[in-house]
Design a protein around this motif. Sequence first.
Motif, PDB file in Angstrom:
ATOM      1  N   GLY A   1       2.494  14.519 -11.550  1.00  0.00           N
ATOM      2  CA  GLY A   1       3.090  14.768 -12.889  1.00  0.00           C
ATOM      3  C   GLY A   1       1.982  15.202 -13.802  1.00  0.00           C
ATOM      4  N   ILE A   2       0.731  14.437 -13.837  1.00  0.00           N
ATOM      5  CA  ILE A   2      -0.229  14.616 -14.576  1.00  0.00           C
ATOM      6  C   ILE A   2      -1.116  16.084 -14.291  1.00  0.00           C
ATOM      7  CG2 ILE A   2      -2.735  13.977 -15.088  1.00  0.00           C
ATOM      8  CD1 ILE A   2      -1.765  11.027 -14.775  1.00  0.00           C
ATOM      9  N   ASN A   3      -1.027  16.258 -12.984  1.00  0.00           N
ATOM     10  CA  ASN A   3      -1.770  17.690 -12.619  1.00  0.00           C
ATOM     11  C   ASN A   3      -0.732  18.849 -13.087  1.00  0.00           C
ATOM     12  OD1 ASN A   3      -4.090  16.673 -11.599  1.00  0.00           O
ATOM     13  ND2 ASN A   3      -3.032  16.314  -9.514  1.00  0.00           N
ATOM     14  N   LEU A   4       0.725  18.690 -13.056  1.00  0.00           N
ATOM     15  CA  LEU A   4       1.508  19.735 -13.608  1.00  0.00           C
ATOM     16  C   LEU A   4       1.027  20.109 -15.095  1.00  0.00           C
ATOM     17  CD1 LEU A   4       5.050  18.864 -12.388  1.00  0.00           C
ATOM     18  CD2 LEU A   4       3.660  20.788 -11.832  1.00  0.00           C
ATOM     19  N   ILE A   5       0.456  19.039 -15.808  1.00  0.00           N
ATOM     20  CA  ILE A   5       0.466  19.223 -17.185  1.00  0.00           C
ATOM     21  C   ILE A   5      -1.123  19.660 -17.283  1.00  0.00           C
ATOM     22  CG2 ILE A   5      -0.105  18.028 -19.413  1.00  0.00           C
ATOM     23  CD1 ILE A   5       2.267  16.515 -18.873  1.00  0.00           C
ATOM     24  N   LEU A   6      -1.799  18.973 -16.503  1.00  0.00           N
ATOM     25  CA  LEU A   6      -3.472  19.598 -16.807  1.00  0.00           C
ATOM     26  C   LEU A   6      -3.649  20.845 -16.129  1.00  0.00           C
ATOM     27  CD1 LEU A   6      -5.322  16.087 -15.865  1.00  0.00           C
ATOM     28  CD2 LEU A   6      -4.481  17.337 -18.179  1.00  0.00           C
ATOM     29  N   ASN A   7      -2.872  21.462 -15.175  1.00  0.00           N
ATOM     30  CA  ASN A   7      -3.406  22.554 -14.490  1.00  0.00           C
ATOM     31  C   ASN A   7      -2.516  23.711 -15.183  1.00  0.00           C
ATOM     32  OD1 ASN A   7      -4.742  21.685 -12.708  1.00  0.00           O
ATOM     33  ND2 ASN A   7      -3.077  21.003 -11.173  1.00  0.00           N
ATOM     34  N   SER A   8      -1.408  23.443 -16.037  1.00  0.00           N
ATOM     35  CA  SER A   8      -0.629  24.317 -16.669  1.00  0.00           C
ATOM     36  C   SER A   8      -1.614  25.126 -17.887  1.00  0.00           C
ATOM     37  CB  SER A   8       0.619  24.008 -17.533  1.00  0.00           C
ATOM     38  OG  SER A   8       0.129  23.466 -18.591  1.00  0.00           O
ATOM     39  N   GLU A   9      -1.374  26.451 -17.611  1.00  0.00           N
ATOM     40  CA  GLU A   9      -2.129  27.590 -18.515  1.00  0.00           C
ATOM     41  C   GLU A   9      -1.276  27.357 -19.883  1.00  0.00           C
ATOM     42  OE1 GLU A   9      -4.948  29.032 -17.871  1.00  0.00           O
ATOM     43  OE2 GLU A   9      -4.776  28.133 -16.008  1.00  0.00           O
ATOM     44  N   VAL A  10      -2.015  27.931 -20.879  1.00  0.00           N
ATOM     45  CA  VAL A  10      -1.550  27.721 -22.363  1.00  0.00           C
ATOM     46  C   VAL A  10      -0.284  28.896 -22.278  1.00  0.00           C
ATOM     47  CG1 VAL A  10      -1.664  28.578 -24.836  1.00  0.00           C
ATOM     48  CG2 VAL A  10      -3.558  27.858 -23.229  1.00  0.00           C
ATOM     49  N   ASN A  11       0.747  28.424 -22.625  1.00  0.00           N
ATOM     50  CA  ASN A  11       2.139  29.113 -22.729  1.00  0.00           C
ATOM     51  C   ASN A  11       2.987  28.739 -24.045  1.00  0.00           C
ATOM     52  OD1 ASN A  11       4.475  30.147 -22.087  1.00  0.00           O
ATOM     53  ND2 ASN A  11       5.346  28.490 -21.123  1.00  0.00           N
ATOM     54  N   ASN A  12       2.482  29.264 -24.922  1.00  0.00           N
ATOM     55  CA  ASN A  12       3.017  29.216 -26.332  1.00  0.00           C
ATOM     56  C   ASN A  12       3.955  30.188 -26.602  1.00  0.00           C
ATOM     57  OD1 ASN A  12       3.468  28.870 -28.989  1.00  0.00           O
ATOM     58  ND2 ASN A  12       1.392  28.233 -29.546  1.00  0.00           N
TER      59      ASN A  12
ATOM     60  N   LEU B   1       0.913  -1.215   0.071  1.00  0.00           N
ATOM     61  CA  LEU B   1      -0.063   0.022  -0.158  1.00  0.00           C
ATOM     62  C   LEU B   1       0.809   1.203  -0.334  1.00  0.00           C
ATOM     63  CD1 LEU B   1      -2.718   1.654   0.152  1.00  0.00           C
ATOM     64  CD2 LEU B   1      -2.566   1.093   2.819  1.00  0.00           C
ATOM     65  N   ASN B   2       1.794   1.139   0.938  1.00  0.00           N
ATOM     66  CA  ASN B   2       2.864   2.599   0.850  1.00  0.00           C
ATOM     67  C   ASN B   2       3.455   2.636  -0.476  1.00  0.00           C
ATOM     68  OD1 ASN B   2       2.085   3.311   3.421  1.00  0.00           O
ATOM     69  ND2 ASN B   2       3.352   2.043   4.468  1.00  0.00           N
ATOM     70  N   ASP B   3       3.817   1.696  -1.040  1.00  0.00           N
ATOM     71  CA  ASP B   3       4.510   1.667  -2.104  1.00  0.00           C
ATOM     72  C   ASP B   3       3.709   2.097  -3.338  1.00  0.00           C
ATOM     73  OD1 ASP B   3       6.745   0.465  -1.058  1.00  0.00           O
ATOM     74  OD2 ASP B   3       6.580  -1.435  -1.994  1.00  0.00           O
ATOM     75  N   MET B   4       2.604   1.796  -3.288  1.00  0.00           N
ATOM     76  CA  MET B   4       1.705   2.119  -4.288  1.00  0.00           C
ATOM     77  C   MET B   4       0.932   3.562  -4.045  1.00  0.00           C
ATOM     78  SD  MET B   4      -0.735  -1.497  -4.544  1.00  0.00           S
ATOM     79  CE  MET B   4      -2.013  -0.792  -5.578  1.00  0.00           C
ATOM     80  N   LEU B   5       1.017   4.172  -2.737  1.00  0.00           N
ATOM     81  CA  LEU B   5       0.721   5.335  -2.574  1.00  0.00           C
ATOM     82  C   LEU B   5       1.661   6.362  -3.284  1.00  0.00           C
ATOM     83  CD1 LEU B   5      -0.805   5.580   0.968  1.00  0.00           C
ATOM     84  CD2 LEU B   5      -1.805   6.192  -1.245  1.00  0.00           C
ATOM     85  N   ASP B   6       2.868   5.889  -2.946  1.00  0.00           N
ATOM     86  CA  ASP B   6       4.317   6.695  -3.330  1.00  0.00           C
ATOM     87  C   ASP B   6       4.109   6.910  -4.864  1.00  0.00           C
ATOM     88  OD1 ASP B   6       5.027   7.136  -0.656  1.00  0.00           O
ATOM     89  OD2 ASP B   6       6.680   5.645  -1.179  1.00  0.00           O
ATOM     90  N   GLU B   7       4.018   5.743  -5.487  1.00  0.00           N
ATOM     91  CA  GLU B   7       3.882   5.801  -7.062  1.00  0.00           C
ATOM     92  C   GLU B   7       2.486   6.754  -7.359  1.00  0.00           C
ATOM     93  OE1 GLU B   7       4.130   2.459  -9.647  1.00  0.00           O
ATOM     94  OE2 GLU B   7       4.233   1.285  -7.805  1.00  0.00           O
ATOM     95  N   TYR B   8       1.601   6.484  -6.724  1.00  0.00           N
ATOM     96  CA  TYR B   8       0.273   7.242  -7.421  1.00  0.00           C
ATOM     97  C   TYR B   8       0.614   8.688  -6.984  1.00  0.00           C
ATOM     98  CZ  TYR B   8      -4.365   9.304  -7.123  1.00  0.00           C
ATOM     99  OH  TYR B   8      -5.180  10.280  -7.289  1.00  0.00           O
ATOM    100  N   LEU B   9       1.254   9.063  -6.132  1.00  0.00           N
ATOM    101  CA  LEU B   9       1.367  10.614  -5.866  1.00  0.00           C
ATOM    102  C   LEU B   9       2.282  11.026  -6.932  1.00  0.00           C
ATOM    103  CD1 LEU B   9       1.601  10.729  -1.931  1.00  0.00           C
ATOM    104  CD2 LEU B   9      -0.153  11.587  -3.402  1.00  0.00           C
ATOM    105  N   GLU B  10       3.443  10.251  -7.217  1.00  0.00           N
ATOM    106  CA  GLU B  10       4.438  10.927  -8.241  1.00  0.00           C
ATOM    107  C   GLU B  10       3.654  11.030  -9.302  1.00  0.00           C
ATOM    108  OE1 GLU B  10       7.430  11.465  -7.887  1.00  0.00           O
ATOM    109  OE2 GLU B  10       8.331  11.423  -9.908  1.00  0.00           O
TER     110      GLU B  10
END
Lengths: 118, 118
Positions: A104-115, A91-100
């Motif tokens: 990463g996904i949220n960094l991309i999804l929350n980023s505003e358009v930056n062209n 469970l702890n291993d999976m939690l670490d992986e999930y958070l990582e």
Amino acid sequence: MKQFTKQIKKGLLELVILKLLNDEDLYGYSLIQKVKEKSNNSLDIKDGTLYPILYRLEDSNMIESYWEQIDTTRSKPRKYYKITDNGKTGLNDMLDEYLEISKGINLILNSEVNNNDL
Amino acid sequence: MKQFTKQIKKGLLELVILKLLNDEDLYGYSLIQKVKEKSNNSLDIKDGTLYPILYRLEDSNMIESYWEQIDTTRSKPRKYYKITDNGKTGLNDMLDEYLEISKGINLILNSEVNNNDL
DNA sequence: ATAACTTACTTTGTATTACAAGGTATATTA
DNA sequence: TAATATACCTTGTAATACAAAGTAAGTTAT
């Protein structure tokens, strides 16, 4: 159900179930309700999904099961699942992986358009 | 790669790719780098994963492609992908779904042990 | 020059997993 | 007593990330 919703849940249900069993022993049917209730109705696991997950987790020694008749008015016992020490580590291993990954996904999804070309 | 990591990503890569293409046109190889870079190295899409996703998105009219030779020193053109109006709608739908599920999962994962029996 | 590496695109096959849909049986409520 | 909820189980299907393989051009180091 929407295909995308199905896909989002791939693998995560195992994590969610382990997490709930880390708090208390539960039987299959009650796990379904617990997931729905604790997720504020966002997650709805089907029984045809849950039971195979439980068997998988049991096969990999993350959880173990026992039949128990707690409610004396019921003639049939229920099959309870309990997390093992191995499962707690997993469970702890999976939690670490999930958070990582999730970070990463949220960094991309929350980023505003930056062209930079514009 | 860890099996769990694979599973977490199921379906989400499509969302991530659509989101990046919503910002700017990109070609396959650059998408791989973009995902890695923008996710702070948390996400690493394999080329054997990316291209089938792009073909899928193109088949469902979420994106379209065109070959273009931007760098004049290169003899070979690159295949750029561009999001369509249909893709923008799809992206918004997927974002809504993702946020909903993700919220539900986090409600469970972040909850402290709350065992009423003890 | 040429070997090694990177860029760029493509395809085939495999493993995993959520679900639909079917089943069985007991318990509860209208 | 009929309908619904509880509780468990199984089979088959669809979707998808990846490994592994291939092709070919461009770049860099020796």
